[in-house]
Every structure is written in structure tokens, then in C-alpha cells.
Design a protein around this motif. Structure first.
Motif, mmCIF file in Angstrom:
data_model
loop_
_atom_site.group_PDB
_atom_site.id
_atom_site.type_symbol
_atom_site.label_atom_id
_atom_site.label_comp_id
_atom_site.label_asym_id
_atom_site.label_seq_id
_atom_site.Cartn_x
_atom_site.Cartn_y
_atom_site.Cartn_z
ATOM 1 N N ASN A 105 62.529 -55.121 43.301
ATOM 2 C CA ASN A 105 61.768 -53.689 42.699
ATOM 3 C C ASN A 105 62.049 -54.179 40.890
ATOM 4 O O ASN A 105 63.487 -54.154 40.337
ATOM 5 C CB ASN A 105 61.435 -52.316 43.211
ATOM 6 C CG ASN A 105 61.695 -52.389 44.062
ATOM 7 O OD1 ASN A 105 60.691 -52.965 44.719
ATOM 8 N ND2 ASN A 105 62.583 -51.639 44.939
ATOM 9 N N PRO A 106 61.081 -53.440 39.990
ATOM 10 C CA PRO A 106 61.666 -54.041 38.698
ATOM 11 C C PRO A 106 62.592 -53.025 38.077
ATOM 12 O O PRO A 106 61.845 -51.825 38.401
ATOM 13 C CB PRO A 106 59.986 -54.022 37.488
ATOM 14 C CG PRO A 106 58.773 -54.171 38.729
ATOM 15 C CD PRO A 106 59.508 -54.386 40.143
ATOM 16 N N ALA A 107 63.166 -53.125 37.200
ATOM 17 C CA ALA A 107 63.692 -51.469 36.955
ATOM 18 C C ALA A 107 63.831 -51.768 34.879
ATOM 19 O O ALA A 107 64.426 -52.118 34.432
ATOM 20 C CB ALA A 107 65.667 -51.594 37.434
ATOM 21 N N HIS A 108 63.687 -50.293 34.428
ATOM 22 C CA HIS A 108 63.011 -49.919 33.640
ATOM 23 C C HIS A 108 63.892 -49.713 32.573
ATOM 24 O O HIS A 108 64.694 -48.412 33.026
ATOM 25 C CB HIS A 108 61.776 -49.228 33.379
ATOM 26 C CG HIS A 108 61.190 -49.605 34.207
ATOM 27 N ND1 HIS A 108 60.005 -51.081 33.980
ATOM 28 C CD2 HIS A 108 60.634 -49.585 35.478
ATOM 29 C CE1 HIS A 108 59.398 -51.679 34.770
ATOM 30 N NE2 HIS A 108 59.830 -50.473 36.306
ATOM 31 N N ALA A 109 63.820 -49.566 31.441
ATOM 32 C CA ALA A 109 64.822 -48.539 30.332
ATOM 33 C C ALA A 109 64.228 -47.153 30.488
ATOM 34 O O ALA A 109 63.018 -46.827 31.327
ATOM 35 C CB ALA A 109 64.947 -49.373 28.927
ATOM 36 N N GLY A 110 64.739 -46.854 29.548
ATOM 37 C CA GLY A 110 64.351 -44.574 29.647
ATOM 38 C C GLY A 110 65.470 -43.771 30.066
ATOM 39 O O GLY A 110 65.458 -43.341 28.303
ATOM 40 N N TRP A 111 65.564 -43.887 30.952
ATOM 41 C CA TRP A 111 67.575 -42.877 30.043
ATOM 42 C C TRP A 111 68.449 -44.405 30.915
ATOM 43 O O TRP A 111 68.601 -44.407 31.817
ATOM 44 C CB TRP A 111 67.442 -42.295 31.638
ATOM 45 C CG TRP A 111 68.418 -41.907 31.569
ATOM 46 C CD1 TRP A 111 69.828 -41.624 32.483
ATOM 47 C CD2 TRP A 111 68.533 -40.705 30.628
ATOM 48 N NE1 TRP A 111 70.726 -39.984 31.917
ATOM 49 C CE2 TRP A 111 70.345 -39.613 30.782
ATOM 50 C CE3 TRP A 111 68.095 -40.145 29.302
ATOM 51 C CZ2 TRP A 111 70.943 -38.872 29.640
ATOM 52 C CZ3 TRP A 111 68.189 -38.560 28.845
ATOM 53 C CH2 TRP A 111 69.418 -37.912 28.546
ATOM 54 N N GLU A 112 68.445 -44.413 29.452
ATOM 55 C CA GLU A 112 69.623 -46.021 29.772
ATOM 56 C C GLU A 112 70.933 -46.102 28.867
ATOM 57 O O GLU A 112 71.047 -46.691 29.102
ATOM 58 C CB GLU A 112 68.187 -47.255 28.885
ATOM 59 C CG GLU A 112 68.524 -48.382 29.224
ATOM 60 C CD GLU A 112 70.043 -48.894 27.894
ATOM 61 O OE1 GLU A 112 70.300 -50.144 27.740
ATOM 62 O OE2 GLU A 112 69.411 -48.122 26.666
ATOM 63 N N ASP A 113 70.912 -45.002 27.765
ATOM 64 C CA ASP A 113 72.360 -45.252 27.717
ATOM 65 C C ASP A 113 72.490 -43.870 27.355
ATOM 66 O O ASP A 113 73.497 -43.784 25.739
ATOM 67 C CB ASP A 113 72.042 -46.381 26.535
ATOM 68 C CG ASP A 113 71.281 -45.684 25.013
ATOM 69 O OD1 ASP A 113 70.962 -44.815 25.417
ATOM 70 O OD2 ASP A 113 72.052 -45.945 24.137
ATOM 71 N N SER A 114 72.894 -43.130 28.143
ATOM 72 C CA SER A 114 73.667 -41.704 27.756
ATOM 73 C C SER A 114 75.055 -42.191 27.212
ATOM 74 O O SER A 114 75.371 -42.904 27.848
ATOM 75 C CB SER A 114 72.925 -40.781 28.618
ATOM 76 O OG SER A 114 73.170 -41.484 30.104
ATOM 77 N N ALA A 115 75.739 -40.972 27.004
ATOM 78 C CA ALA A 115 76.709 -40.872 26.647
ATOM 79 C C ALA A 115 77.269 -39.507 26.806
ATOM 80 O O ALA A 115 76.743 -38.601 26.077
ATOM 81 C CB ALA A 115 77.488 -41.796 25.283
ATOM 82 N N VAL A 116 78.873 -38.992 27.167
ATOM 83 C CA VAL A 116 79.386 -38.094 27.323
ATOM 84 C C VAL A 116 81.135 -39.053 27.214
ATOM 85 O O VAL A 116 81.051 -39.641 27.162
ATOM 86 C CB VAL A 116 78.996 -37.175 29.184
ATOM 87 C CG1 VAL A 116 77.730 -37.240 29.458
ATOM 88 C CG2 VAL A 116 80.302 -38.329 29.699
ATOM 89 N N PRO A 117 81.632 -37.131 26.852
ATOM 90 C CA PRO A 117 82.915 -37.619 26.043
ATOM 91 C C PRO A 117 83.414 -38.396 27.499
ATOM 92 O O PRO A 117 83.440 -37.746 28.511
ATOM 93 C CB PRO A 117 83.518 -35.632 25.931
ATOM 94 C CG PRO A 117 82.542 -34.961 25.166
ATOM 95 C CD PRO A 117 80.925 -35.974 26.198
ATOM 96 N N PRO A 118 84.208 -39.446 27.029
ATOM 97 C CA PRO A 118 85.231 -40.017 28.199
ATOM 98 C C PRO A 118 85.419 -39.275 29.347
ATOM 99 O O PRO A 118 85.729 -39.092 30.366
ATOM 100 C CB PRO A 118 86.299 -41.068 27.623
ATOM 101 C CG PRO A 118 85.499 -40.991 25.804
ATOM 102 C CD PRO A 118 84.958 -39.566 25.448
#
Length: 998
Positions: free
Chosen positions: A395-408
Motif C-alpha cells: 500500500n502507498p504510505a504517505h508523509a503527513g505525520w512524518e517527523d515528530s520529536a519528543v525529548p529523548p
């Protein structure tokens, strides 16, 4: 919008586009273009979004950028600047004027090794800056995975980081000065680019806009100090922490990451660093990704340069698509950390690695000191965005929620809750990321082509944003907010901070000209979604000639493989890459694989009118495609532009009059068959100087090309004349069928004769088909797919009985061998479920060992698609067969220098690993060239293509051959490659069979 439909971004207000074009040209701006083709090319970046611009500009001098902005201000037209167009959040598309800085504004203006700085224009590619700094032992620190095509201006736009941000910092940590023009038209020299003068002690430099900005910061100190700069990957919104008094009101660092919404960058001064001479990679295995994330905080005190997270899902996809040999050995586990150490003392690195292992709590580990193995592991990361564009289910997979970050220290908990959220929404993806920075990358299989698909995406993204904010995280960790996440900023910032962002925008861009819809007054995240406007996947377009078995028979699904990551814009020839030869020659977006894919996407979506694939814009975009198939293997998303071009030509010319070259070159096997009956007469006509202009005109061939000579005797005639006494060897390894292709049979039978001798000496009985066969390659490359299918069907029917009797098929012309391996199923259809599978690009084992031919037992005999699949699975190159042959040893080539030009189709479909292994086993010193020869079958001889053909050859092949010593062997299996070498370099070359036969 939440009803599953999408709307285009609002049209720019102001005067007519023609007036804007005229004003831009009057202002001396270069490269002004509003053609439908160019607007289609620049309507998308690497994100989900499609926003068609009014005008595209490719200026030649940075001063033109200020002129563009002045015209936009006068006419009320928005302005969006763009580098390589690899923006994943929709940061580089806009409804007004789009400026491409990568085309001409790509100069490194100076390197100061003493000060360790460089001054660059915004369109400089990251790798070009590295090459300029390398002779001084320096480098620019941040290294995104797109380093060989992303621009420094784009990195400044979204505060790019890359895998080694732990060691080198973000882009904002490495920018010392900027020259910009604000949205209000004020030209500013900031930081290290500020000229000396009486305002030197004034942090605002006497600028009214900066003075107003300083006053805004002074009135909001408490909120900035508490809400901004909480951890390294908090890049969402404006980075106002850099404007705090205690940080020296650092405007250049503040502007980094503002996504082109406040100012246009003209020049940048960046910090360079000394690259450590020694590196060590520690691979750590864990039960899963969450456990790997849990281990990160204990590792960070060890001064890591990088700490990357990988998951078994993405590794499995890589193995499935490119073969087991593409993944080096990994420690046991289902989740991994790749930890890089760097320094001056190798002994200290070893001791640090031991300490890392001791603190890691891993179930298994490996310390990798082999640079080649380390590079192979890093390539998994570099190709992550492309590999993750399809789920294991296809299935095609898309950006959108793609590079979230939290404190390590929150990453492990965040990952567990995030996986539960995915399960709750029925979504899957291939996660990986910069775990040392707390950043997670993932593309998700949003069903954007279905009713309600964008609404479902919106629902998930909002829940994911709430989750990230609850962990103290950022909507974006490095790619910026763009159209994908700007709407979500109120979930992580207070209303006061959101209002402050708007006030900052008003100070520097009062008329909201720059990159509208991003960060401030954002567009809805589900507006202008490109894929939701495409035909629903699974709807087969009428009149398609190819089967697209890996895309469910759907051309729309096939062309939407391209996600815009832009690897086709990079020069990978030094590492054996092929894609994309015409872009490397012209540097035009329309000549990149991505550019062509974008135009095809617009065609199938109806944006180019009712003509669809037959639209003139499609023809123009595809004209300089060499059909080399390099993208089929080199593009991480698996785009196969050669097939799409053939389909488009089929749609454009079916039942219509075609160009002369289609009849002359597309029907070449027919003409060759006739000419071979009277070869001397045929050669007299084609080699005559007097007749040459007439013959080339009639054939649609460039008059600067000479035509190849027909052989006096064909390979088939030679084989038929042989007696048992002529045969070599005892046939102890059984039977093989030599595929007697047109080029070998009619033009270079000596190649086939050498192959027969080599195979017989290796212990095989060599046969050929009783009737003449053709793979249909020349019909395919000219889009005559009905004819190609008929040719291939006859060939499959001729070969299938031999295959069913246990024989393997051996091809010596790479393009024809590749046609049997890949085009057969594309042309004749996918076999019914349970039939023999197709062999595809790089479906080979270690050392290039080809997949064993499946048994015909159980296959639906008599089914043409099934026969095609069995023939494909039973077809071998000469090197593949010989390296699998027991007791066969190559002739000694010890000390021989071999300059090898792998044929593009060989590289793309079969892979060249078996050939490389064979030559190494023979003791040869091999220089493997990347790139295409430029002739590429009919392409390089057709009218209008000669100059590009030569430019492609000059990129890698011709310089390498000129530099090769007189004793070097030039190895070129492809008839086209040998022809190009003969005509442009005057250098004889050999087929592998001839080299082994010698």
C-alpha cells in the motif's frame, strides 16, 4: 476539509499572470516561465500537497531575488522560494511565484579555512559545499539523508539536521550570517555578513524591522523563555529563543527554520568543522524499537556523533525489494540502534565503543570498523524515506505525520503509545529515526484515494499531535511544519505564543507575501492534498498495454510511487548509480525522473486536460528520457520511467501516424532480417557518404550519427553450420538455450560465437530456438506495445518448451535479457495466483546468484502469462550462469585493468554483482563506471537527442575511457554502449564473453 475531498489552495489575488510575467522580465529577471508544463513540474514538492503556481522563475543572479520580491509586492502576488524541492511538509509549493534557486544560484562564493567559514548562494547543493571544503580538511556539519541533492537554502528554510546532529548540531547551530530581503523589502546583512560601520554595536543594525522585532521580544520574554528551546529538536514554529537578550539577539539563527515566511535568503555564511579522521560504528540489537529507544538516555553521555533507530520492518522491506545481499549482517533483534563515534584517537574510540556496549543493555551487538559495511548500514537510513513509501503489503504510505520529536528520555514511552494509536486507526508504516535526538520518521498508509480518506488522515494527525504535545514534544523535529503541521501549532504553544508568531510575521512580512498558508494563518492540513485528487487506486485506466503487476494493474498507483525525494537529481555515478542521466546533462527539472513523474501524475489526475497521457506536456517531459531503467533500481520508491514512457507513447500514437524513427528504429529487427539477406548491398546503402543524408532523414536519425554495419554472416547461420566436431566440452552440466537476439545475430555475431565457446567449455550443451525470436525491445522503447506484446508472445512460446524441459535461457545482450526478465510479464500480464513469480530488479542472492527457476510443476501450462513468468525466472546472464556453475574457473586475468561500463538495463534489472564477482575471481583490477553511455538504444540516434546523448557520455564514460591506459580493457556488454564508444571515443571494447573467450 473533512469530507474526503480536497480543494486547491486559494488563487493568488492581484493582477493577471501575464502582467506579472511582463513585470518580471522588465525587471531583468531570468528564467520566467508560466507554461503549463512548468507549472505542473513545480506544483508539488516531496509532500502530500499540490498547489499550482502562476509563474516559475529560475534567476541567474541573487540580486534578481530582490527584483522578484519587488514585483510580487507591486502586484500582490505571493512568493515561495524553493531549493531541490525535497520539502516533505509542503514548505516549497505556493500559489503565486515559485523561485527555483537550485538551477543557477548554486555557487560556493568562498571558503576561509582560517576562519573555518564558507559563503554560499542559497541553491548550493550540500554535497557541493562539502567538496569545496574537503581540500581544507573541513566540512559543513549537518548531513540530511538528501545531502547529495538538498540545497543549503532549503536546509536554512527548515533547520535541517540529519543523522549526525548529535555531533555537529542543526543548521541553526552552523549558520553565522545571512544576507536577506524581508517580506517588507528591507535588505539586511546579518551576523558574519554584516558590513563594518557605525551601527556595528547595535544588534538591530539600524533596521526599523529589527528594532520592532526586538521590542516584540522584550515584551514577551517570559513566554519565550518557558515555551521555546526546551529540547534540541523543537523546530516547530519560530525559534524565538535565539532573539533573547542573553543569546545576543541572534537574528540569523532565528531566521533558520522560518520556512521562507519572513525573508528571502540571498547569501549565507556557514560554519565549517574539521572532520574527525577516525570513525567507529556500534550496532546494537533490541527486542523492538521501543526497547531501543529506552536505551538512548544511558548512551548520550558518551559524546556520540549519531544515534539512529531502525526497525525490523524497514530492514525486511529492503531485503524483499533489493535482495538479501543489500543488508549487511545485523545483531540479533527486531529493533536496532546505530551509534557512531568519531575522534582523533582510534584506541580511545575502541574503549568508548566498549563503554557504549556496556551501558546499552542490548541483546546483541556488533562493532563495525569496516567502512564499506558501515556505509551499507547507513544507506538503509539514507533511503528510508523512499523505502518507507510502500508498506510490506504494497500500500502507498504517505508523509503527513512524518517527523515528530519528543525529548529523548520520553521516546520509548511515546513510541509505545504511538504504536497503540496506529493500531487503533488501522494504520501501518515503517518507522525509523534520529533516536539520539528523540525524532521519529514514519510514513503511513492513509487511504487518501477513498471517500473520507483525508478526513480519516486529519483525525489521526490531530490525535498524534495531542500525544506528542503530551510528551513535551514538537510537531516537527527537522522537516518544518509547512502545510502538514502548521495548523497543529496551537496544540503545543499557548494562545499568546501563537499571537506572537503572527506579530513577528507582520513585522517582517506585513503584506503576507512570503509562503502563505505556512506557520502563520495556516491552510488546513487536509487542503490541497495531491493524492486525493488522483483516480482511486484499483481503477484500471482504459487502454493500458502494460500489466503493472507490482501496482495492482493501476497506472495511477504506479506513477504515484514517486514521492518527490529527488534522488534522481543527485549524481550517484561515482558509486555505480545510473539515475537520472538526462537530468545530469541538462539540470532541468523536467528531465528528472521526479519531474516526469509529477507530469504523469497530473496527466492521470486530469490536470492536463482530457488528452491525459497524450497531452503535449507529457510528451515534452518524456522526450529526453533515455528509457535506461536506472530509476527502476536506483529510485528508492521503485519508479520505472521507461515503462511509463512506453505507455505514454503507446497512448499518444496508437492508431496514429508515428515519427519516422518509430518505423525505422522501432521495427529494426524486421529491417535487419531483410538486410541480412543482402548484407553487402545493405551496407553499401547505409555506409555511403552520398546516401547518408537521405538514409538518416528517412529513418529519423541525426545526420551526425553513422549507422552500424550488418554482419556478413549471422550467428544463427554460424550455429546451423556447426558440426558435432566443432563443439567444445562434454555437456556435463546439461542444456542451455542461447537467446539469439537481433543485435548479436545481425550485427555482432562474434559476441554470440564467443559466448557459445565459453559455455561449452564450462560444460553446457548450447541450443537456440528453431524459429527466429525477438524480445520486442525496440517496439517497447518506441511505445508500440501491441507489436511488442506480439513479439514477446512468440518468443515466450518458443522458449517455454525448453524451460519446461529443464533448460536455462542465457542472454548476451543485456537489454534483451532484461526484457525477458522484466518486460515479459509487463507485456503479457501477471500469471494467475499460484503461478511462477516474476523475477524483478535485483532479486538476486549474494554475489548476484539469480533466483532459482521455479518448477513448472503445478503452473498453469498453456497460460501465456504463466509461461512468461517461467521464462523470466529461468533467464540468466552469462556471468550469473557461470558463477553458479560447479567446477568452472574463469581464465586468469591477474594484473589486467578492466574499465567496465555496465549496461543500464543490466544494472537495473539483473544487477551487476555476478559480473563483478566473476572478474574479481579472475584477478582483474576493475574500474566500474556509473551512469549511462548516452546512446540507450534508439534514443541517442534520434533527431533532437544527439547533443544530450553526447553530454551524457561525457559525464562519466568518455572521461574514464580517455584516462584509461592503452593496455586497459574496456568492457561493455551492451551493443549500444560499444557503438557509442566506437563513434565518440574511437576506442574498441569487448563483451564479457569475448574477454573470457580470449
Amino acid at each position: 476539509m473533512t469530507d474526503g475531498t480536497t480543494a486547491a489552495a486559494p488563487a493568488a489575488t492581484g493582477t493577471d499572470s501575464g502582467d506579472v510575467v511582463a513585470a518580471l522580465r522588465s525587471a531583468g529577471v531570468s528564467g520566467v516561465d508560466r507554461s503549463r508544463l512548468t507549472r505542473s513540474l513545480y506544483a508539488s514538492d516531496a509532500s502530500l500537497y499540490r498547489v499550482e503556481p502562476r509563474v516559475v522563475v529560475t534567476p541567474r543572479e541573487v540580486d534578481e531575488l530582490a527584483a522578484v520580491l519587488a514585483v510580487c509586492a507591486a502586484h500582490g502576488v505571493p512568493l515561495t522560494t524553493r531549493g531541490a524541492g525535497t520539502s516533505i511538509a509542503g514548505n516549497a509549493v505556493g500559489p503565486g511565484v515559485v523561485v527555483d534557486t537550485s538551477r543557477h544560484l548554486d555557487r560556493v562564493l568562498g571558503v576561509d579555512p582560517g576562519a573555518r567559514t564558507a559563503t554560499v548562494e542559497p541553491g548550493v547543493v550540500h554535497a557541493s559545499l562539502q567538496r569545496a571544503a574537503a581540500p581544507h580538511g573541513l566540512r559543513f556539519g549537518p548531513d540530511p539523508s538528501t545531502h547529495n541533492r538538498c540545497t543549503v537554502g532549503g536546509m536554512i528554510g527548515n533547520n535541517a539536521c540529519g543523522s549526525r546532529a548529535l555531533g555537529y548540531g542543526r543548521t541553526s547551530d552552523n549558520v553565522l550570517g545571512l544576507e536577506v530581503v524581508t517580506g517588507g523589502g528591507e535588505r539586511l546583512h546579518l551576523g558574519g555578513l554584516r558590513p563594518a560601520g557605525p551601527t556595528g554595536d547595535d544588534p538591530t543594525g539600524g533596521s526599523p524591522a529589527l528594532a520592532a522585532l526586538r521590542d516584540l521580544v522584550g515584551a514577551n520574554l517570559a513566554g519565550i523563555r518557558t515555551e521555546h528551546g526546551r529540547f534540541g529538536r523543537q523546530v516547530s514554529g519560530y525559534s524565538l529563543e535565539h532573539l533573547l537578550p542573553e543569546r545576543g539577539f541572534d537574528v540569523p539563527r532565528f531566521l533558520v527554520g522560518s520556512e521562507g515566511t519572513l525573508a528571502v535568503v540571498l547569501r549565507a555564511q556557514v560554519r565549517l568543522v574539521a572532520d574527525a579522521p577516525h570513525r567507529l560504528l556500534v550496532a546494537l540489537g533490541y527486542p523492538g524499537m521501543a526497547e531501543a529507544a529506552d536505551a538512548v538516555p544511558a548512551l548520550l553521555p558518551h559524546s556520540l556523533v549519531a544515534c539512529e533507530g531502525l526497525d525490523a520492518r524497514i530492514v525486511d522491506v529492503l531485503r524483499d525489494r533489493r535482495g538479501a545481499a543489500s543488508v549487511p549482517p545485523l545483531p540479533r533483534g527486531q529493533g536496532w540502534l546505530l551509534v557512531e563515534l568519531a575522534g582523533d584517537d582510534p584506541g580511545r574510540l575502541v574503549s568508548t565503543a566498549a563503554a557504549v556496549v556496556a551501558d546499552a543493555g542490548a541483546v546483541d551487538h556488533a562493532v563495525v570498523d569496516d567502512p564499506a559495511r558501515a556505509a551499507a548500514l547507513w544507506r538503509i537510513r539514507e533511503d528510508g524515506a523512499g523505502l518507507a513509501s510502500r508498506t510490506p503489503a504494497g500500500n502507498p504510505a504517505h508523509a503527513g505525520w512524518e517527523d515528530s520529536a519528543v525529548p529523548p528520555d520520553r521516546l520509548g514511552a511515546y513510541l509505545r503509545e504511538f504504536e497503540a494509536l496506529l493500531a487503533g486507526h488501522g494504520l501501518t508504516g515503517l518507522p525509523y529515526g534520529h533516536f539520539g535526538d528523540g525524532c521519529l520518521h514514519i510514513r503511513l498508509d492513509f487511504a487518501l484515494d477513498r471517500p473520507g480518506g483525508t478526513a480519516a488522515m486529519r483525525s489521526f494527525v490531530r490525535e498524534a499531535a495531542v500525544l506528542a504535545a503530551a510528551h513535551g514534544g514538537s510537531m516537527s523535529g527537522e522537516h518544518g511544519d509547512g502545510r502538514a503541521r502548521s495548523e497543529l501549532l496551537p496544540l503545543m504553544y499557548s494562545p499568546e505564543t501563537i499571537a506572537l508568531f503572527g506579530a513577528v510575521k507582520h513585522v517582517l512580512d506585513p503584506d503576507r507575501l512570503l509562503n502563505p498558508g505556512v506557520l502563520v494563518d495556516p491552510d488546513p492540513l487536509d487542503a490541497a492534498v495531491r493524492l486525493a485528487a488522483a483516480p482511486p487506486h484499483g481503477t484500471r485506466h482504459a487502454g493500458l498495454a502494460l500489466a503493472y503487476p507490482h501496482d495492482r494493474g493501476d497506472l495511477s498507483m504506479a506513477v504515484h510511487r514517486c514521492t518527490g525525494v529527488g534522488k534522481c537529481r543527485a549524481d550517484t555515478t561515482s558509486t555505480g548509480g545510473v539515475m537520472c542521466p538526462s537530468f545530469l546533462a541538462t539540470r532541468e527539472e523536467k528531465d528528472s525522473t521526479r519531474g516526469r513523474a509529477r507530469v504523469l501524475q497530473d496527466a492521470v489526475a486530469g490536470h492536463l486536460g482530457p488528452a491525459g497521457l497524450a497531452a503535449p506536456e507529457v510528451h515534452e517531459a518524456l522526450d529526453l528520457c533515455l528509457s535506461c531503467k536506472g530509476c527502476a533500481s536506483d529510485c528508492p520508491t521503485g519508479v520505472d520511467m521507461a515503462s511509463y514512457k512506453a505507455e505514454a507513447l503507446h497512448a499518444r500514437y496508437r492508431r496514429r501516424l508515428r515519427p519516422r524513427s518509430h518505423y525505422a528504429l522501432g521495427w529494426l529487427p524486421r529491417w535487419a532480417r531483410l538486410a541480412s539477406r543482402v548484407p553487402r548491398l545493405a551496407n553499401a546503402a547505409t555506409q555511403s557518404r552520398l546516401l547518408h543524408p537521405l538514409v538518416t532523414w528517412a529513418a529519423g536519425v541525426d545526420a551526425r550519427r553513422s549507422l552500424p554495419r550488418f554482419a556478413e554472416g549471422t550467428l544463427r547461420a554460424w550455429l546451423a553450420a556447426r558440426t558435432d566436431a566443432d563443439r567444445l566440452g562434454d555437456g556435463r552440466h546439461g542444456d542451455v538455450v542461447l537467446f539469439c537476439d537481433t543485435f548479436t545475430d545481425r550485427f555482432t555475431p562474434e559476441v554470440g560465437q564467443a559466448a557459445v565457446r565459453v559455455l561449452e567449455r564450462a560444460g553446457y550443451r548450447v541450443h537456440t530456438t528453431t524459429g527466429e525470436v525477438c524480445c520486442g525491445l525496440t517496439w517497447t522503447s518506441t511505445g508500440q506495445l501491441d507489436g511488442a506484446a506480439r513479439q514477446m508472445a512468440a518468443t515466450v512460446r518458443a522458449l517455454a518448451p525448453h524451460v519446461d524441459a529443464g533448460a536455462l535461457v542465457v542472454g548476451v545482450e543485456p537489454s534483451c535479457t532484461a526484457a525477458l526478465r522484466s518486460d515479459a510479464v509487463e507485456l503479457l500480464g501477471e500469471p494467475p495466483r499460484g503461478d511462477a513469480p516474476r523475477t524483478g530488479p535485483h532479486e538476486t542472492g549474494p554475489q548476484g546468484d539469480a533466483v532459482a527457476a521455479p518448477s513448472a510443476h503445478g503452473a498453469s501450462r498453456g497460460s501465456l502469462p504463466a509461461d512468461a513468468a517461467r521464462v523470466a525466472a529461468s533467464t540468466r546472464t552469462l556471468a550469473e550462469l557461470l558463477t553458479q556453475t560447479p567446477d568452472w574457473e574463469p581464465p586468469a586475468l591477474t594484473g589486467a585493468t578492466v574499465v567496465a561500463q555496465p549496461h543500464c538495463h543490466h544494472h537495473a534489472v539483473m544487477g551487476w554483482a555476478a559480473d563483478a564477482a566473476l572478474l574479481a575471481r579472475a584477478g582483474a583490477r576493475v574500474q566500474r563506471l556509473g551512469g549511462c553511455c548516452g546512446l540507450a538504444g534508439n534514443f541517442g540516434v534520434e533527431r533532437g537527442h544527439h547533443d544530450v546523448s553526447v553530454a551524457v557520455a561525457e559525464h562519466a564514460l568518455l572521461p574514464a575511457v580517455r584516462d584509461a591506459g592503452p593496455g586497459a580493457v574496456v568492457l561493455a556488454d551492451g551493443f549500444s554502449c560499444r557503438t557509442q564508444l566506437d563513434q565518440l571515443a574511437g576506442r574498441p571494447s569487448l563483451h564479457l564473453a569475448q574477454l573470457l573467450d580470449r
